[in-house]
Design an enzyme around this catalytic site. Structure first.
Site, PDB file in Angstrom:
ATOM      1  N   ASP A  32     -26.440 -23.319  43.403  1.00  0.00           N
ATOM      2  CA  ASP A  32     -25.878 -21.986  43.387  1.00  0.00           C
ATOM      3  C   ASP A  32     -24.901 -22.065  44.522  1.00  0.00           C
ATOM      4  O   ASP A  32     -25.087 -21.475  45.815  1.00  0.00           O
ATOM      5  CB  ASP A  32     -27.130 -21.060  43.770  1.00  0.00           C
ATOM      6  N   ASP A  37     -28.929 -26.775  52.425  1.00  0.00           N
ATOM      7  CA  ASP A  37     -27.942 -25.792  52.836  1.00  0.00           C
ATOM      8  C   ASP A  37     -27.435 -25.940  54.106  1.00  0.00           C
ATOM      9  O   ASP A  37     -28.078 -26.984  54.815  1.00  0.00           O
ATOM     10  CB  ASP A  37     -28.704 -24.303  53.000  1.00  0.00           C
ATOM     11  N   CYS A  62     -20.039 -18.356  41.524  1.00  0.00           N
ATOM     12  CA  CYS A  62     -20.035 -16.839  42.309  1.00  0.00           C
ATOM     13  C   CYS A  62     -18.433 -16.536  42.318  1.00  0.00           C
ATOM     14  O   CYS A  62     -17.946 -15.739  42.953  1.00  0.00           O
ATOM     15  CB  CYS A  62     -20.892 -16.547  43.214  1.00  0.00           C
TER      16      CYS A  62
END
Length: 180
Positions: free
Chosen positions: A55, A5, A95
């Site tokens: 994700d 990340d 998303c």
């Protein structure tokens, strides 16, 4: 497990969650990195994984960004598929609320073709099902989760990535914050 990340807070949260769940922290690696660059680096190294979870944040804030978002999702999924060991799993999420499920399915299917990876099957979990199956109202990240869509290609055991295999158990990219 390798967790990647750009957000230091996200990495600290992941480490804390692993600790709270009494996971073996010696098997967890948190890396602060641009996932688009890191995926390619892993590809060059011939590294492969049993499971890859993608994700990313939403790639499209408006309709004008949808084509760019499709390119980003296709690129990240194509490279990730090449990192999944034969017989492994890819869990990928979008998303981007503007990304319709049918379009996301097409983007992932196109990524599989470009990656030269065969899929035994795909499981598409509609946004509605995700919302119904989980009590998303009680999650702080409800708005993001409500738009989530999962695709799970199962890569055929006889399919092989173009690079030599160096096994690792799993790779998780919870928030690939670099722009596509």
């Amino acid at each position: 497990m390798t967790n990647v990340d750009l957000s230091e807070l996200a990495l600290e949260t992941a480490a804390r969650n692993a600790e709270l769940n009494r996971l073996d922290l010696s098997k967890l690696s948190n890396q602060k990195a641009d996932v688009f660059k890191l995926l390619r680096q892993y590809q060059e190294q011939g590294k492969t994984f049993d499971i890859v979870v993608l994700d990313p944040p939403k790639f499209a804030d408006n309709k004008a960004q949808l084509n760019s978002a499709c390119r980003g999702y296709k690129d990240i999924n194509r490279v990730a598929m090449q990192l999944v060991k034969p017989g492994g799993l890819l869990f990928t999420f979008s998303c981007s609320g503007l990304m319709e499920e049918s379009l996301f399915q097409k983007v992932v299917a196109d990524a599989a073709l470009d990656a030269k990876r065969d899929c035994l099957g795909r499981q598409f979990l509609p946004r509605r099902l995700l919302s119904e199956r989980f009590d998303l109202q009680n999650l702080l990240s409800y708005r993001r989760m409500a738009a989530a869509l999962a695709v799970i290609p199962l890569l055929k055991p006889n399919s092989t990535p173009e690079t030599p295999a160096q096994a690792d158990s799993s790779l998780h990219f919870p928030d690939c914050s670099a722009s596509p």
